[in-house]
Enzyme design. Structure first.
Site, PDB file in Angstrom:
ATOM      1  N   GLU A  53       0.825  -1.209   0.000  1.00 43.71           N
ATOM      2  CA  GLU A  53       0.000   0.000   0.000  1.00 43.71           C
ATOM      3  C   GLU A  53       0.859   1.259   0.000  1.00 43.71           C
ATOM      4  O   GLU A  53       0.495   2.257  -0.628  1.00 43.71           O
ATOM      5  CB  GLU A  53      -0.942  -0.029   1.198  1.00 43.71           C
ATOM      6  CG  GLU A  53      -2.017  -1.105   1.055  1.00 43.71           C
ATOM      7  CD  GLU A  53      -2.893  -1.235   2.286  1.00 43.71           C
ATOM      8  OE1 GLU A  53      -4.132  -1.263   2.129  1.00 43.71           O
ATOM      9  OE2 GLU A  53      -2.348  -1.309   3.402  1.00 43.71           O
TER      10      GLU A  53
ATOM     11  N   GLU B  38      -3.746  -9.633   3.823  1.00 42.89           N
ATOM     12  CA  GLU B  38      -4.634  -9.230   4.922  1.00 42.89           C
ATOM     13  C   GLU B  38      -5.761 -10.214   5.195  1.00 42.89           C
ATOM     14  O   GLU B  38      -6.141 -10.433   6.359  1.00 42.89           O
ATOM     15  CB  GLU B  38      -5.211  -7.835   4.645  1.00 42.89           C
ATOM     16  CG  GLU B  38      -4.274  -6.684   4.964  1.00 42.89           C
ATOM     17  CD  GLU B  38      -3.281  -6.385   3.868  1.00 42.89           C
ATOM     18  OE1 GLU B  38      -2.556  -5.383   3.963  1.00 42.89           O
ATOM     19  OE2 GLU B  38      -3.195  -7.172   2.890  1.00 42.89           O
TER      20      GLU B  38
END
Length: 253
Positions: free
Chosen positions: A107, A127
């Site tokens: 990210e 995740e």
């Protein structure tokens, strides 16, 4: 040992995540130090571009420090470097991805304007295997790559090799490991030769073009043009062209 190291190479500021013993994982102290470094470079008129990288070749960043998270040590989202980068950071930021970029590390790279990656690097969103979602940029992937590819990355947590990321347009260049930082610095130095005001405006307008909330983009662009023409850099650019010399840009941040 400082978990974040700042360096200056000419007009390019470097921010290096310095936790190689935990694959440059991001704990609260590291995140806050990154934010401080970004804010410092934003306020420094001598810095025209920023390079974000990691120490070593084992990892750009493994993302969230899960040990810190398990202890309840989390950074305030408002003070996260991801929030700053995704919220309209003015200066161009180049990710020099020196190794795997995983979770929050991926990210971080996505939040940068340009990405140079090592040949051995890969990108992944693990995740879902940790019971969370990649909401700091990972879930925006359908804006950057085909939806099916984004869903595969998000739902399977399988890694995306740097070469494939380049094919998809997520990465600007893939180079040998020892060339990652030099190539990123080269890009930053090239950006630094141009008008700071025009660079800031171009970055802002290009990002706005992707924002569905913006209505009349033509009007936004026309206003930006008028503002640039009223500033000193447009006159200096024309004068330098006529005189066949290098422009001397205003240094206001």
């Amino acid at each position: 040992m400082n978990t974040v190291v700042r360096e200056r190479v000419g007009a390019v500021g470097v921010i290096r995540i310095n936790r190689p013993q935990v694959r440059n994982a991001l704990d609260p102290d590291t995140l806050l130090a990154m934010t401080d470094a970004l804010l410092g470079y934003d306020a420094d008129a001598g810095v025209r571009a920023v390079v974000l990288t990691g120490t070593g070749e084992l990892s750009f960043s493994a993302g969230m420090d899960l040990r810190a998270a398990a202890e309840g040590r989390l950074v305030d989202v408002a003070r996260s470097p991801l929030t700053l980068l995704r919220g309209g950071y003015r200066k161009p930021v180049i990710a020099a991805v020196n190794g795997p970029a995983v979770g929050g590390g991926f990210e971080l790279a996505l939040a940068c304007d340009l990405v140079v990656a090592a040949e051995h690097a890969y990108f992944a969103l693990p995740e879902v295997g940790r019971g969370i979602a990649a909401t700091e940029g990972g879930t925006d992937l359908p804006r950057r790559v085909p939806v099916a590819v984004a869903l595969e990355l998000g739902l399977t947590a399988e890694p995306l090799p740097a070469a494939r990321a380049h094919e998809l347009g997520l990465v600007n260049a893939v180079v040998p490991a020892d060339e990652v930082l030099p190539r990123a610095l080269q890009l930053g130095a090239r950006i630094a030769t141009h008008s700071p005001a025009a660079v800031r405006a171009t970055k802002r307008l290009m990002h706005l073009s992707l924002d569905p909330r913006v209505g009349d983009l033509g009007a936004v662009n026309r206003l930006a043009t008028l503002e640039l023409l009223a500033g000193p850099d447009a006159a200096e650019g024309a004068a330098a062209f006529v005189a066949k010399r290098a422009p001397r840009w205003a240094d206001a941040p």
